[in-house]
Design an enzyme around this catalytic site. Structure first.
Site, PDB file in Angstrom:
ATOM      1  N   HIS A 186       0.814  -1.219   0.000  1.00  0.00           N
ATOM      2  CA  HIS A 186       0.000   0.000   0.000  1.00  0.00           C
ATOM      3  C   HIS A 186       0.844   1.264   0.000  1.00  0.00           C
ATOM      4  O   HIS A 186       0.332   2.364  -0.235  1.00  0.00           O
ATOM      5  CB  HIS A 186      -0.935  -0.003   1.212  1.00  0.00           C
ATOM      6  CG  HIS A 186      -2.311   0.514   0.906  1.00  0.00           C
ATOM      7  ND1 HIS A 186      -2.553   1.477  -0.043  1.00  0.00           N
ATOM      8  CD2 HIS A 186      -3.529   0.199   1.427  1.00  0.00           C
ATOM      9  CE1 HIS A 186      -3.847   1.740  -0.090  1.00  0.00           C
ATOM     10  NE2 HIS A 186      -4.458   0.974   0.786  1.00  0.00           N
TER      11      HIS A 186
ATOM     12  N   ASP B 135      -2.193   1.987  -4.793  1.00  0.00           N
ATOM     13  CA  ASP B 135      -3.468   2.411  -4.220  1.00  0.00           C
ATOM     14  C   ASP B 135      -4.503   1.306  -4.370  1.00  0.00           C
ATOM     15  O   ASP B 135      -4.462   0.505  -5.313  1.00  0.00           O
ATOM     16  CB  ASP B 135      -3.968   3.676  -4.918  1.00  0.00           C
ATOM     17  CG  ASP B 135      -3.080   4.878  -4.647  1.00  0.00           C
ATOM     18  OD1 ASP B 135      -2.433   4.901  -3.581  1.00  0.00           O
ATOM     19  OD2 ASP B 135      -3.018   5.782  -5.504  1.00  0.00           O
TER      20      ASP B 135
END
Length: 424
Positions: free
Chosen positions: A396, A400
């Site tokens: 992450h 995204d």
């Protein structure tokens, strides 16, 4: 008689110390030239150390799990000849079984030199009394083999690391004539109070370190998508029927590799490595797909290089070649490193959902779950379709959530409409 002292060799790449992983000899053993004496592990490879002489082992220089400096005494061997003390570094390793810089990594036990073959696994008793709910350690391939043979794994004594059941253990069990026997009630249901401590060394230590490093450094998140693979399974069956005899049988893996290649054209951020120390993301044009491969002692991840330039059959042949090399401990260091994205699957044991761990410094790993037939509603009608989940994980810090979902949905579209895999 003289004494020949073998010192820890310089394995190269500036390595100053290595971990002694396993001895293949003990004090008092007679050894011959080129016989494997020990396995040592660097950050990148498990290396066999052979003997340069014939003689008798009189001293071992360390214990498994001990980190030894290059040039330290590894082993002393009594040899015929003058009584002076001779010293040497061990000869060049006869073989390397590299450790991929991927998280899901392990190396299968390697055969020793032909001059001194290691003994086959021997069943140490007719059976092992385990609790009914105790799950013995074994690879998916061994479990399937046991199922095919009608063997209850909980009754088989494992001779692999941490008591893992190997293929040889199944053969030894059958040789004992126990494949169709059932445990006596007293043994099967007896209380057990024994304990066993397993030292975490060698490959298992390296796996533990890499797993811990990956989960601590990357911000993992997973995304699961359901895919209708009926059409692509029909295409696969058709191609195998038409070309299987001449080109080889296709599994689902080369189609998945192709789907990755095509989807990555629109999502280049997934085919990347993240150097979190330098704070640099490197996106790569070449698609080097790591394919997690099960061995008797864990996972290795050989790399299908330049998947973007391979046909279905070329990918299939390379996957098969690399998988066999990895299982036999013969894959080279280059074949087990350099992946840009990883594909992991447990095949028929793939379950419904999984949460694969990233292979740092990669930022994406695509996990394949098993194919099952389920009733689905298609155009208002309930029909039976072949369904499969993709359980994938991403970093992450780099990827995204929306991009991850779109990427997996792109793969879904390609697999559900397989003609689009080949439309340029």
């Amino acid at each position: 008689m003289g004494t020949h002292v073998i010192k820890m060799p310089d394995i190269g790449e500036g390595i100053a110390e290595v971990e002694l992983s396993q001895w293949h000899v003990k004090v008092g053993d007679l050894v011959v030239e080129d016989q494997v004496l020990a396995d040592v592990m660097t950050d990148k490879a498990m290396v066999d150390i052979p003997s340069p002489v014939h003689g008798k082992v009189i001293a071992l220089g360390g214990q498994p799990g001990e980190v030894m400096a290059v040039g330290s005494v590894l082993i002393s061997i009594e040899v015929e000849g003058a009584g002076n003390l001779k010293e040497s570094a061990a000869p060049a390793p006869v073989k390397e079984a590299p450790v991929a810089p991927n998280v899901e990594t392990a190396v299968e036990s390697k055969p020793a030199a032909a001059a001194a073959p290691r003994p086959a696994a021997v069943c140490q008793g007719p059976m092992v009394a385990r609790e009914a709910d105790e799950r013995p350690l074994a690879s998916p391939a061994v479990r399937k083999h046991a199922l095919d043979l009608g063997i209850q794994l909980r009754l088989v004594r494992g001779t692999g690391p941490a008591g893992r059941v190997l293929h040889d253990d199944l053969e030894a069990y059958l040789a004992q004539g126990q494949s169709n026997a059932s445990a006596p009630a007293a043994a099967a249901y007896a209380q057990r109070h024994d304990e066993e401590q397993i030292q975490v060394i060698g490959m298992r230590r390296k796996i533990a370190q890499r797993m811990q490093d990956a989960t601590q450094r990357a911000a993992h998140f997973s995304y699961v998508e359901e895919i209708d693979v009926t059409a692509i399974e029909e295409l696969r069956a058709h191609l195998n029927e038409k070309h299987g005899a001449s080109r080889g049988k296709l599994t689902l893996l080369p189609f998945l590799v192709r789907a990755l290649v095509v989807a990555l054209r629109d999502f280049p951020q997934m085919n990347a490595r993240y150097d979190d120390e330098a704070q640099v993301i490197t996106r790569l044009g070449a698609v080097h797909v790591g394919v997690a491969t099960q061995s008797d002692v864990g996972l290795m991840v050989p790399v299908v290089r330049h998947a973007e330039a391979r046909s279905l059959w070329d990918s299939a042949a390379e996957i098969s070649r690399l998988a066999n090399a990895a299982r036999n401990g013969k894959a080279s260091r280059d074949e087990l490193s350099g992946s840009t994205i990883t594909l992991t699957s447990l095949g028929a044991l793939g379950g419904i959902v999984s949460t694969p761990v990233l292979n740092l410094p990669e930022v994406a790993i695509v996990g394949v779950n098993k194919i099952v037939e389920r009733p689905m509603v298609v155009k208002g009608q309930v029909v039976i379709r072949k369904m499969m989940n993709l359980s994938s994980s991403f970093d992450h810090r780099v990827v995204d959530g929306m991009d991850a979902a779109l990427f997996i949905q792109a793969i879904r579209g390609l697999l559900e409409q397989p003609a689009t895999l080949f439309v340029e």
